[in-house]
Structure formats: C-alpha cells, structure tokens
Design a protein around this motif. Structure first.
Motif, PDB file in Angstrom:
ATOM      1  N   THR A 506      44.579  49.439  29.256  1.00 50.42           N
ATOM      2  CA  THR A 506      45.891  48.880  29.539  1.00 50.42           C
ATOM      3  C   THR A 506      46.870  50.004  29.815  1.00 50.42           C
ATOM      4  O   THR A 506      46.765  51.090  29.243  1.00 50.42           O
ATOM      5  N   LYS A 511      49.001  51.386  42.865  1.00 48.41           N
ATOM      6  CA  LYS A 511      47.990  50.844  43.767  1.00 48.41           C
ATOM      7  C   LYS A 511      48.583  50.723  45.171  1.00 48.41           C
ATOM      8  O   LYS A 511      49.739  50.312  45.333  1.00 48.41           O
ATOM      9  N   TYR A 522      51.539  46.904  36.052  1.00 49.21           N
ATOM     10  CA  TYR A 522      50.925  46.899  34.733  1.00 49.21           C
ATOM     11  C   TYR A 522      49.539  46.271  34.816  1.00 49.21           C
ATOM     12  O   TYR A 522      49.354  45.238  35.468  1.00 49.21           O
ATOM     13  N   ASN A 523      48.579  46.898  34.150  1.00 53.25           N
ATOM     14  CA  ASN A 523      47.198  46.449  34.215  1.00 53.25           C
ATOM     15  C   ASN A 523      46.609  46.275  32.816  1.00 53.25           C
ATOM     16  O   ASN A 523      46.824  47.100  31.921  1.00 53.25           O
ATOM     17  N   THR A 525      42.711  45.456  31.561  1.00 53.19           N
ATOM     18  CA  THR A 525      41.322  45.223  31.947  1.00 53.19           C
ATOM     19  C   THR A 525      40.438  45.251  30.710  1.00 53.19           C
ATOM     20  O   THR A 525      40.542  46.167  29.890  1.00 53.19           O
ATOM     21  N   ALA A 546      40.519  41.346  34.828  1.00 58.95           N
ATOM     22  CA  ALA A 546      41.766  42.114  34.926  1.00 58.95           C
ATOM     23  C   ALA A 546      42.952  41.193  35.150  1.00 58.95           C
ATOM     24  O   ALA A 546      42.866  40.184  35.857  1.00 58.95           O
ATOM     25  N   GLU A 548      46.964  41.842  36.357  1.00 58.93           N
ATOM     26  CA  GLU A 548      47.870  42.851  36.898  1.00 58.93           C
ATOM     27  C   GLU A 548      49.216  42.204  37.200  1.00 58.93           C
ATOM     28  O   GLU A 548      49.280  41.117  37.795  1.00 58.93           O
ATOM     29  N   TYR A 557      51.933  38.753  40.330  1.00 60.99           N
ATOM     30  CA  TYR A 557      50.773  38.910  39.444  1.00 60.99           C
ATOM     31  C   TYR A 557      49.495  38.635  40.221  1.00 60.99           C
ATOM     32  O   TYR A 557      49.506  38.019  41.296  1.00 60.99           O
ATOM     33  N   TYR A 586      40.032  39.024  43.024  1.00 55.24           N
ATOM     34  CA  TYR A 586      41.251  38.446  42.457  1.00 55.24           C
ATOM     35  C   TYR A 586      41.404  37.023  42.972  1.00 55.24           C
ATOM     36  O   TYR A 586      41.514  36.783  44.184  1.00 55.24           O
TER      37      TYR A 586
END
Length: 637
Positions: A506, A511, A522-523, A525, A546, A548, A557, A586
């Motif tokens: 986290t 990206k 913010y990630n 995973t 994940a 994001e 998001y 995604y």
C-alpha cells in the motif's frame, strides 16, 4: 504506709509513661529529621540528574524537559513523576518512611527495590531509621530464578506474523542449571487483541496496544518460536558479571505488571530490552543511539559494538532441521518417514529394509523423530500417541551407529552480519527516451533483490520507501512513489508443508496511462499463492487484487485482479537474478488491462553496497512504456 506505696506506684507509672511518650516522639522526630536530611542531601548531590536514575525511570530528554517512556501511573510515586525526575526522586525517598501495611510486599521499599538499593548506596542510608519491610515475594522469586548470567536472544523474522516481521529480541536470565532451556526468558511485547494482520499493523504503528514485560521458562519460548513458528534462534551470550545481572533483575522487578504503549518502530520489544541492559551496566549508552526507529537486528549490532557479547550460538528450528535431513533423502524415503509418523510403518521395519543403507536408515529415523515433535507441538498428535511412537523411533535409532558420514547442519550467517537496515539509492535511467535521475530513501529494511545473508530467503519487508525523480530534459521533479508498506512472504513448499505465500502493498505510486497523462494515485494490492525453491531457483505464482484511487482515473478509482509469476536466482552469494511477468485486469471503475514484464540483476560489492540494473516493459491500453535503470544502493544504520 499503704497510701504512700500507692502514691509511689502512681508516680512511677506516670514517669514511665511520660518517658515512653517522649522516646517515641523523639524517635519520630529523629525519623522525620533523617528523612528531610536524605531529601536535602539527594538534592544537593543532584541525584535526579544522574544517568542511573534516568535509566531506572526510563527518562529521555525532550525539548521541554524530561519524559518517561513508561505510561502506567502505578510506576510513579509523584503525580508529576512522569515528567519531573526531581519530584519523583523526593517522593521515592518519602515513600520509604511509610509504615508497612498488612502486605509488606506492597511497600515501596519492596515494590521499587532497584531504586531503594541505589539510593541506599548513594545516600549511605542508615536503615535503623527506616521502617522495616520484609520483601518475601521478591526474595522467593529471586531465589527461584537465581540469575547469574544473561544472554540476548534473537528469534529470526517471521513474515507470516505482523508482530514478528522484523524478528524479536528478549533476555534470558541464567542460573546454575546446566541446560539453558531451564533458564527464564524475559520478554516485552504488546498485549494482543486478536486483530487481523492489517489492523494489528495499523494499531502497532500508532501505539494502540499496551506492552508489558513477562517472564517464562526459556523452553516455552523455544517451543513457541523454534518448534511452532519455524524460526531459527540466535543466542548472544553476554559478558555481564553476576552483580550486574542482579541489578538488571532488580529493575525488571520494578517493571512487573507495568505497561507502556507499544509502537512498532520505536517503543518496541528491542528498545525496551535495551533499558534492561543499561540498568545492568549504566556506563553503556544503548537507547541513546536510536532517534526515529528501532529495528531488532540493529539492537543486536549495537550490543555487539558495545563489547557486551562474548559468544554467539545458533539454535536451528525444527523446520531447518527437517529441511536439512530431507535433503539427503529421495521422495520415496520421505514417504517412509511420513508413514512412521502416521503409524503406518513400525520403526523396526526400517532396520530390516535391505534396500536402505545404514546412512539412509539413520536419516529416516532422525527425520521421523523431528516430524513427530513438530506434529505434537502443533497439537496434531495426542500426547499418548506421540510418546509411544517417539519412543519407538528413538529405540530403533539407538541400534544404529552415531554417524556413518559426517553431516552437520551449518549455521547460516547470523542476522547482524547482513546489510544494514536503512537504504539510500542513487539511480539514473531512461523512461520512454526521457533521461532522469532518481533518489530514494528507505528506513526499513529488506527486499527480495537484496542479499539474503542474515535475512530470511524469500522475504521482503519494506516501510516508507520514498522515491523522487528528476527529468533532465524537462527540468522537472516528480514524486515517483511512496511505498508505505510492501511485504512479501515467499514460503517455499516441500514434501511435508505447503505454506501460503502472500504479499500486501500500500502507498502512493505514479502511473502513466497515456503518452501525455501521468499522475500519482493511492494503491492497495494484496495477493496470495505458492512458491517453490529448487536448484534452478526460487519460483512463485500469486493471484493479486488491487484497488487504486486518484485523479489519474476518470472515475477516480479502478479495481482489478491478475496473476504474477516470478523467478529469483541467487548466484553464489555475490549476485541475484530476478524476473517476473504480471497482468492486471481492471473491471470496476476505469476498465483497462495492464501487461508488465521485468528483468534485473543485483551485484553485491560488499554487504552494504549494491548495484542493480533493471529493465521494465509494460502495455497499458495500446500504449507501450519502457524503463531501464541503473541504481547504486547504500545501506547504513
């Protein structure tokens, strides 16, 4: 005559009564005067500024004065004692003159015995002026423990437990027993509340748990760490003298049932253990060498630097012993050991097996014994079955020679010999034909591509890894990433175990979704799967999910899932190859696919200098992005 005798008796009684009252008042007056004298002398000698007083109360200098790390109000005899060493000292002297209650063990002279012994020596206290308090409880425990020497114990890191990701430290107090397993282990740890990993980590970082000292037989801790959690243990015998170990015990007694708030990064197990060592030998300064964070292996290093360690002993876990013995056996021979544990094969049948050499018979029986212990400690086997089968295995093994071939489990490099915990990185690279310089700092502590010397192979524990990037052509600084937590545990499966490999990451990352658009997001995973280690290398397969969040997305998001396959190869300890392929799909929020491949190699110049070359290629939508980077990593404490 009778009246005269009566008058004489009355007068005598009156004189005796007045003398008794006068003597008692005089004694009380002398006691009060002596108490004031001691307090005055303590102030004149400024004992409240003495280092040993600060060690006993766990005081540290702050901007506005002093503050004790202890949070339990029971530890202080003055309402302002947590912040005022002088007032706490005077209240401590005052408390020694209290009359003992029904339970004398609660008297301050017994409860704060380390303070009393030190003040008695510093002030040359005449004990005839002080109420006597018999400290039966302390004397009983002291005689039972009988501390004469001490060792610092380091169970290796255990990534599958958030409380033990960095390893752990405790003190072993040793008496006259030949076996150190019969000694006592002194442990400081958080009081658990059965929270799952992420909640536990969060609470631990921000001090939501109370921590206390406990003392247990050392064999119980060995069983917990080595036999159940599969952690190797390193024992660092200390050169403390008997009187120094006693001083440590006195201080430990004062900390009994006393709490302070537990923090993963500073006020943790290792930092508080250092106070015990300082109480034994006050002229050393261990706690003062840490400013922002304390990692257990770093405390081992400074204890060695201070010249406290005289011998290092390696105690392999059952898992290490099983892996070592298994390395000499074929798969069908491992099956024989498994059947012995299950009771399908009588150990005596192994002795009669003509297809097995004596050496193979030895190893099968030794492996069976180890597996029986492990299954029993894990409560898979009943005590009755374990004792019966274990005895049969030992009897069968005793009929064979001690050793036909010399095979000894060699100790790996001890934890303090690995690279330091903090890392600085300087890199130069090219992202889609744009040259850049990169600077990174990581307080803690190890990743998959660092040297495994002193660390658990297949483990990664990264906290607050900050990377800044400067593009030369654009003359532009960017925040590339801030990895708050990035933990990977690649526990390799074998014939007897199939542990779960997992990762959690986290933080904030940058990206680039299109050629012209990139942004920070913010990630979070998480993932799990399996890993396997062979002579070829360490391979793993993880299923990841994940979440994001950020303005880089049109819907703010994106949620996805995917697979990650990786390969790590350690080359003779001086280099490490790594490669992985990852795909993410995604499916909620902004919908798109990511395909990414990475290849790299690390070279270890020495234990604290590493050079790393990486190449990464990824496809997002229909855009391809390439990155090549050369990094110099420097580790320090």
């Amino acid at each position: 005559m009778f009246k005269r005798r009566m008058h004489l008796k009355i007068i005598s009684a009156y004189v005796f009564f007045m003398f008794f009252i006068s003597s008692s008042a005089s004694a009380d007056l002398d006691r009060a005067s002596y108490k004031n004298y001691l307090k005055k002398t303590a102030v004149e000698k400024a004992l409240f500024n003495k280092r040993y007083w600060h060690i006993l109360l766990h005081y540290k200098k702050k901007f506005s004065g002093y503050e004790s790390f202890i949070d339990d109000p029971k530890f202080f005899l003055n309402p302002e004692g947590k912040y005022n060493p002088e007032k706490e000292l005077l209240s401590t002297i005052e408390s020694f003159f209290e009359e003992p209650q029904e339970n004398a063990n609660l008297h301050p002279r017994c409860r704060f015995i380390a303070r009393y012994e030190w003040l008695k020596e510093e002030l040359k206290i005449d004990e005839s002026f002080i109420p006597q308090a018999k400290c039966d409880e302390f004397e009983d425990i002291f005689l039972r423990v009988n501390p004469k020497s001490a060792s610092l114990i380091f169970p290796a890191s255990y990534p599958n437990s958030p409380a033990s990701m960095f390893g752990h430290t405790l003190i072993r107090l040793e008496g006259e027993y030949r076996s150190h397993l019969l000694a006592y282990a002194v442990n400081y740890s958080a009081i658990p509340e059965d929270d799952f990993a992420l909640i536990y980590t969060f609470k631990g970082i921000f001090g939501y748990y109370k921590g206390i000292f406990t003392a247990l037989p050392y064999y119980d801790k060995v069983r917990e760490y080595s036999d159940i959690e599969r952690r190797d243990i390193w024992e660092y015998n200390l050169n403390l003298k008997e009187h120094e170990v006693k001083k440590m015990f006195l201080h430990l007694w004062e900390l009994k049932d006393i709490y302070q708030f537990y923090y993963f990064f500073d006020e943790n197990c290792s930092y508080n253990i250092l106070f015990l060592l300082e109480s034994a030998r006050p002229n050393i300064n261990l706690t003062g060498r840490f400013k922002f964070w304390v990692i257990p292996v770093d405390t081992i290093r400074i204890v060695i630097d201070e010249g406290l360690v005289e011998k290092v002993i390696y105690r392999p876990s059952i898992h290490s012993r099983v892996a070592f013995i298994s390395s000499f056996l074929e798969r069908n021979e491992l099956k024989i050991a498994e059947d012995v544990v299950k009771g399908k094969i009588n150990p005596e049948e192994i002795l009669k097996n003509q297809n097995l050499t004596v050496f193979k018979k030895q190893k099968i029986l030794e492996l069976s014994a180890e597996l029986l212990q492990y299954e029993y400690y894990k409560k898979v086997l009943t005590k009755e079955y374990y004792q019966k089968q274990y005895y049969k295995v030992l009897v069968a093994r005793s009929t064979l020679p001690i050793s036909v071939e010399e095979v000894v489990l060699q100790a790996p490099k001890s934890p303090e010999k690995g690279h330091e915990s903090t890392r600085l990185s300087f890199g130069l690279g090219m992202f889609n034909s744009k040259n850049y310089l990169q600077f990174s700092i990581r307080p803690a502590y190890h990743d998959l591509y660092n040297s495994d010397d002193g660390y658990i192979e297949g483990s990664q524990i990264v906290f607050t890894d900050l990377s800044l990037r400067y593009f030369l052509a654009d003359k532009r600084f960017t925040l590339q990433s801030l990895k708050l937590i990035d933990i990977v545990s690649l526990a390799s499966f074998d014939y007897f175990n199939m542990p779960f490999s997992w990762r959690v990451k986290t933080g904030f990352e940058r990206k680039q979704l299109t050629i012209k658009k990139d942004d920070i997001f913010y990630n979070l995973t998480t993932g799990g799967g399996l890993s396997y280690k062979s002579t070829i290398g360490h391979m793993f397969l993880l299923l990841n999910g994940a979440i994001e969040l950020g303005g880089v997305y049109e819907k703010d998001y994106s949620i996805g899932f995917g697979l990650e396959m990786g390969f790590i190869k350690n080359i003779s300890g001086f280099s490490k190859l790594f490669a992985n392929i990852e795909t993410m799909h995604y499916v909620m929020g902004d919908e798109y696919n990511v395909f990414k491949g990475c290849f790299g190699q690390s070279f270890y110049i020495n234990k604290d200098v590493e050079v790393r070359l990486t190449f990464e290629r990824q496809k997002i939508f229909n855009n391809y992005f390439s990155n090549i980077e050369l990094t110099l990593n420097y580790f320090f404490q």
